[in-house]
Design a protein around this motif. Structure first.
Motif, PDB file in Angstrom:
ATOM      1  N   ALA A   1      -3.160  11.366  -4.326  1.00  0.00           N
ATOM      2  CA  ALA A   1      -2.837   9.901  -4.494  1.00  0.00           C
ATOM      3  C   ALA A   1      -3.958   9.249  -3.501  1.00  0.00           C
ATOM      4  O   ALA A   1      -4.418   8.198  -3.691  1.00  0.00           O
ATOM      5  CB  ALA A   1      -1.309   9.664  -4.105  1.00  0.00           C
ATOM      6  N   LEU A   2      -3.900   9.791  -2.149  1.00  0.00           N
ATOM      7  CA  LEU A   2      -4.775   9.570  -1.177  1.00  0.00           C
ATOM      8  C   LEU A   2      -6.221   9.341  -1.644  1.00  0.00           C
ATOM      9  O   LEU A   2      -6.670   8.175  -1.093  1.00  0.00           O
ATOM     10  CB  LEU A   2      -4.626  10.201   0.294  1.00  0.00           C
ATOM     11  CG  LEU A   2      -5.156   9.977   1.477  1.00  0.00           C
ATOM     12  CD1 LEU A   2      -4.845   8.422   1.798  1.00  0.00           C
ATOM     13  CD2 LEU A   2      -5.280  10.659   2.483  1.00  0.00           C
TER      14      LEU A   2
ATOM     15  N   PHE B   1       0.918  -1.227   0.114  1.00  0.00           N
ATOM     16  CA  PHE B   1      -0.103   0.085  -0.142  1.00  0.00           C
ATOM     17  C   PHE B   1       1.131   1.262  -0.060  1.00  0.00           C
ATOM     18  O   PHE B   1       0.680   2.156  -0.632  1.00  0.00           O
ATOM     19  CB  PHE B   1      -0.969   0.121   1.310  1.00  0.00           C
ATOM     20  CG  PHE B   1      -2.200  -0.681   1.160  1.00  0.00           C
ATOM     21  CD1 PHE B   1      -3.344  -0.484  -0.024  1.00  0.00           C
ATOM     22  CD2 PHE B   1      -2.388  -2.115   1.754  1.00  0.00           C
ATOM     23  CE1 PHE B   1      -4.335  -1.133  -0.092  1.00  0.00           C
ATOM     24  CE2 PHE B   1      -3.488  -2.832   1.537  1.00  0.00           C
ATOM     25  CZ  PHE B   1      -4.361  -2.429   0.758  1.00  0.00           C
TER      26      PHE B   1
ATOM     27  N   PHE C   1       0.263  14.246  -3.243  1.00  0.00           N
ATOM     28  CA  PHE C   1       0.072  13.111  -2.138  1.00  0.00           C
ATOM     29  C   PHE C   1      -1.419  13.191  -1.878  1.00  0.00           C
ATOM     30  O   PHE C   1      -2.144  12.299  -1.370  1.00  0.00           O
ATOM     31  CB  PHE C   1       0.748  13.667  -0.870  1.00  0.00           C
ATOM     32  CG  PHE C   1       2.261  13.375  -0.988  1.00  0.00           C
ATOM     33  CD1 PHE C   1       2.692  12.209  -1.022  1.00  0.00           C
ATOM     34  CD2 PHE C   1       3.259  14.462  -0.969  1.00  0.00           C
ATOM     35  CE1 PHE C   1       4.187  12.052  -1.103  1.00  0.00           C
ATOM     36  CE2 PHE C   1       4.420  14.131  -1.374  1.00  0.00           C
ATOM     37  CZ  PHE C   1       5.004  12.973  -1.200  1.00  0.00           C
TER      38      PHE C   1
ATOM     39  N   PHE D   1       1.079   3.828  -3.000  1.00  0.00           N
ATOM     40  CA  PHE D   1       0.841   5.388  -2.499  1.00  0.00           C
ATOM     41  C   PHE D   1       1.726   6.071  -3.068  1.00  0.00           C
ATOM     42  O   PHE D   1       1.625   7.162  -3.657  1.00  0.00           O
ATOM     43  CB  PHE D   1       0.455   5.642  -0.946  1.00  0.00           C
ATOM     44  CG  PHE D   1       0.369   6.949  -0.614  1.00  0.00           C
ATOM     45  CD1 PHE D   1      -0.938   7.830  -1.112  1.00  0.00           C
ATOM     46  CD2 PHE D   1       1.335   7.653  -0.062  1.00  0.00           C
ATOM     47  CE1 PHE D   1      -0.877   9.167  -0.435  1.00  0.00           C
ATOM     48  CE2 PHE D   1       1.362   8.916   0.331  1.00  0.00           C
ATOM     49  CZ  PHE D   1       0.287   9.885   0.200  1.00  0.00           C
TER      50      PHE D   1
ATOM     51  N   ALA E   1       1.533   9.005  -5.932  1.00  0.00           N
ATOM     52  CA  ALA E   1       2.070  10.554  -5.753  1.00  0.00           C
ATOM     53  C   ALA E   1       2.987  10.984  -6.974  1.00  0.00           C
ATOM     54  O   ALA E   1       2.875  12.243  -7.104  1.00  0.00           O
ATOM     55  CB  ALA E   1       2.711  10.676  -4.488  1.00  0.00           C
TER      56      ALA E   1
ATOM     57  N   MET F   1      -6.824   6.428  -3.994  1.00  0.00           N
ATOM     58  CA  MET F   1      -6.866   4.981  -3.332  1.00  0.00           C
ATOM     59  C   MET F   1      -8.332   4.893  -2.345  1.00  0.00           C
ATOM     60  O   MET F   1      -8.797   3.861  -2.546  1.00  0.00           O
ATOM     61  CB  MET F   1      -5.784   4.851  -2.182  1.00  0.00           C
ATOM     62  CG  MET F   1      -4.580   4.607  -3.073  1.00  0.00           C
ATOM     63  SD  MET F   1      -2.831   4.594  -1.971  1.00  0.00           S
ATOM     64  CE  MET F   1      -3.018   2.697  -1.908  1.00  0.00           C
TER      65      MET F   1
END
Length: 86
Positions: free
Chosen positions: A33-34, A10, A30, A14, A18, A37
């Motif tokens: 990317a978060l 994970f 960031f 991530f 990013a 997910m």
């Protein structure tokens, strides 16, 4: 697979997301990317919560969670498609 291996996958995904968002010159790579997910995980949750109405459910396993997190909404769509043809 040990829990630290799963956490490593994970974390690597991530960081990869990013970097992709940073190369695409997004302002907050960031955060993007978060959100990528989390959108997959929330979509998987939504599909399973609506299973009583739609009669379509995806079994929750390590593979389905990782596909949802790494693939996002297209990953969950792939799981639904595979559920349809199998």
């Amino acid at each position: 697979m040990p829990w630290w291996g799963i956490a490593g996958i994970f974390a690597a995904a991530f960081l990869l997301f990013a970097v992709v968002h940073a190369v695409a010159k997004n302002k907050r790579p960031f955060r993007r990317a978060l959100l990528s997910m989390l959108s997959g995980l929330l979509t998987l949750t939504g599909v399973n919560l609506l299973a009583g109405v739609t009669h379509v459910a995806i079994p929750v396993s390590l593979l389905s969670i990782m596909t949802a997190a790494l693939g996002g909404v297209p990953g969950v769509t792939l799981l639904l498609f595979l559920n349809l043809i199998v």
